[in-house]
Write a protein that holds these residues in place. Structure first.
Motif, PDB file in Angstrom:
ATOM      1  N   ALA A  29       0.629  -1.425  -0.062  1.00 12.43           N
ATOM      2  CA  ALA A  29      -0.348  -0.059   0.068  1.00 12.43           C
ATOM      3  C   ALA A  29       1.258   0.949  -0.087  1.00 12.43           C
ATOM      4  CB  ALA A  29      -0.775  -0.109   1.047  1.00 12.43           C
ATOM      5  N   ILE A  57       0.637   5.092   0.818  1.00 14.59           N
ATOM      6  CA  ILE A  57       0.415   5.981   1.460  1.00 14.59           C
ATOM      7  C   ILE A  57       0.290   7.292   1.688  1.00 14.59           C
ATOM      8  CG2 ILE A  57      -1.635   5.996   3.690  1.00 14.59           C
ATOM      9  CD1 ILE A  57      -1.388   3.221   3.481  1.00 14.59           C
ATOM     10  N   TRP A  66     -10.801   2.251   7.006  1.00 13.77           N
ATOM     11  CA  TRP A  66     -10.085   1.957   5.798  1.00 13.77           C
ATOM     12  C   TRP A  66      -8.715   1.313   6.136  1.00 13.77           C
ATOM     13  CZ3 TRP A  66     -11.758   3.641   1.837  1.00 13.77           C
ATOM     14  CH2 TRP A  66     -12.681   4.372   1.216  1.00 13.77           C
ATOM     15  N   ALA A  67      -8.017   1.422   6.957  1.00 10.89           N
ATOM     16  CA  ALA A  67      -6.814  -0.221   7.339  1.00 10.89           C
ATOM     17  C   ALA A  67      -7.854  -0.899   6.726  1.00 10.89           C
ATOM     18  CB  ALA A  67      -6.487   0.461   8.902  1.00 10.89           C
ATOM     19  N   ARG A  83     -10.214  -2.065   4.935  1.00  2.83           N
ATOM     20  CA  ARG A  83      -9.936  -2.121   3.952  1.00  2.83           C
ATOM     21  C   ARG A  83      -8.698  -2.184   3.049  1.00  2.83           C
ATOM     22  NH1 ARG A  83     -14.553   0.723   0.404  1.00  2.83           N
ATOM     23  NH2 ARG A  83     -14.483  -1.153  -0.925  1.00  2.83           N
ATOM     24  N   VAL A  84      -7.889  -1.731   3.545  1.00  3.47           N
ATOM     25  CA  VAL A  84      -6.512  -1.528   2.438  1.00  3.47           C
ATOM     26  C   VAL A  84      -5.657  -3.146   2.783  1.00  3.47           C
ATOM     27  CG1 VAL A  84      -4.063  -0.866   2.670  1.00  3.47           C
ATOM     28  CG2 VAL A  84      -6.204   0.940   2.933  1.00  3.47           C
ATOM     29  N   ARG A  85      -6.097  -3.438   4.145  1.00  2.00           N
ATOM     30  CA  ARG A  85      -5.221  -4.895   4.836  1.00  2.00           C
ATOM     31  C   ARG A  85      -5.791  -6.041   3.231  1.00  2.00           C
ATOM     32  NH1 ARG A  85      -5.053  -3.050   9.846  1.00  2.00           N
ATOM     33  NH2 ARG A  85      -6.900  -3.837  10.288  1.00  2.00           N
ATOM     34  N   TRP A 101      -7.780  -5.407   0.452  1.00  2.00           N
ATOM     35  CA  TRP A 101      -7.220  -5.616  -0.874  1.00  2.00           C
ATOM     36  C   TRP A 101      -6.091  -6.103  -1.022  1.00  2.00           C
ATOM     37  CZ3 TRP A 101      -8.907   0.574  -0.086  1.00  2.00           C
ATOM     38  CH2 TRP A 101     -10.765   0.344  -0.680  1.00  2.00           C
ATOM     39  N   THR A 102      -5.166  -5.901  -0.027  1.00  2.19           N
ATOM     40  CA  THR A 102      -3.567  -5.837  -0.443  1.00  2.19           C
ATOM     41  C   THR A 102      -3.666  -7.806   0.134  1.00  2.19           C
ATOM     42  OG1 THR A 102      -2.878  -5.556   1.670  1.00  2.19           O
ATOM     43  CG2 THR A 102      -2.692  -3.553   0.193  1.00  2.19           C
ATOM     44  N   VAL A 116      -2.461  -0.873  -3.614  1.00  4.68           N
ATOM     45  CA  VAL A 116      -2.978  -0.017  -2.464  1.00  4.68           C
ATOM     46  C   VAL A 116      -2.418   1.635  -2.994  1.00  4.68           C
ATOM     47  CG1 VAL A 116      -4.904   0.870  -1.055  1.00  4.68           C
ATOM     48  CG2 VAL A 116      -4.385  -1.519  -1.085  1.00  4.68           C
ATOM     49  N   ALA A 121      -3.259   4.983  -1.743  1.00  6.91           N
ATOM     50  CA  ALA A 121      -4.439   6.362  -1.248  1.00  6.91           C
ATOM     51  C   ALA A 121      -3.674   7.800  -0.350  1.00  6.91           C
ATOM     52  CB  ALA A 121      -5.276   4.933  -0.009  1.00  6.91           C
ATOM     53  N   VAL A 141      -2.339   0.582   9.507  1.00  2.00           N
ATOM     54  CA  VAL A 141      -2.268  -0.872   8.040  1.00  2.00           C
ATOM     55  C   VAL A 141      -1.332  -1.462   8.551  1.00  2.00           C
ATOM     56  CG1 VAL A 141      -1.856  -1.356   5.995  1.00  2.00           C
ATOM     57  CG2 VAL A 141      -3.324   0.308   6.730  1.00  2.00           C
TER      58      VAL A 141
END
Length: 247
Positions: free
Chosen positions: A3, A5, A208-209, A211-213, A215-216, A222, A224, A245
């Motif tokens: 990710a 960020i 959000w963290a 969701r990021v985890r 997706w990865t 990612v 963001a 994250v």
């Protein structure tokens, strides 16, 4: 996968003394961003062309693993008929962005807020976006802001083209949540609050963290960026999201 960020740009006077240490020279600000965040979205490329020398200088200022997302030129996206943007897209590609090399992240093609979804027009525009330029692989994201784009037909077009649909956490524009359209996810977080030191409430940052985890964990890279909202809070919000994250 990873990710990236970060924030929008790196030159913003209110960040001096709040994010940047007192006395840090302006020429060192990008390097400081590179030491504390993992990406930035360059808005200047939306307004005007840049030089190859500038791209090379930016590349050399940040560490390996840092990524620059670029805003596509307004001359490509702010037009009545996107299908006629071919010459402007070619000019944008030729300005020297290949100098970024492996520091280049996605290109965000942000449409005018008044642009409505027209399937034939969007299909024609997506066909203009090259997969490579001078041997450098390119990735594209489309930021549509009109509610008419919240349409399965739009998501299908992007999915077939491998173009990400920008997920904008925005109180002003349509929120298009279709993260499966490309091998990467592009998020623009635009709801930071001035009265919160970290910009977003804890619960929202945790969400959000997560969701990021997720997706990865699916193998998606990612990107963001904390953009607009209470912009002075963007660096703190980005650093806090990075921390969460990592878990």
């Amino acid at each position: 996968m990873s990710a990236r960020i970060g924030i929008g740009g790196w030159t913003y006077e209110p960040w001096r003394g709040l994010f940047y240490p007192e006395g840090l020279v302006q020429s060192r600000e990008l390097a400081y961003v590179g030491e504390h965040l993992t990406g930035t979205e360059i808005n200047a490329t939306f307004y005007r062309g840049q030089s190859a020398a500038s791209f090379a200088k930016w590349r050399d200022a940040v560490p390996e693993g840092f990524r620059f997302a670029l805003k596509g030129s307004r001359y490509c996206t702010n037009r009545k008929n996107l299908a006629e943007a071919g010459e402007s897209v070619e000019k944008f590609m030729a300005q020297g962005l290949v100098e970024l090399g492996d520091r280049l992240g996605p290109i965000n093609w942000q449409l005018a807020a008044t642009k409505r979804f027209d399937a034939a027009e969007i299909a024609a525009f997506l066909a203009l976006l090259p997969a490579r330029h001078e041997g450098l692989p390119l990735r594209h994201a489309l930021e549509a802001r009109h509610e008419s784009f919240d349409d399965p037909a739009f998501f299908d077009l992007c999915r077939k083209a491998g173009v990400a649909v920008v997920l904008a956490d925005s109180p002003k524009y349509a929120v298009l949540d279709a993260p499966d359209c490309a091998p990467f996810v592009y998020v623009r977080l635009q709801a930071a609050q001035a009265d919160l030191e970290q910009g977003y409430p804890d619960a929202e940052l945790d969400a959000w963290a997560g969701r990021v985890r997720g997706w990865t964990g699916e193998g998606r890279e990612v990107f963001a960026f904390f953009i607009n909202g209470a912009k002075e809070r963007a660096p703190a919000a980005a650093m806090e999201l990075i921390r969460r994250v990592k878990g």
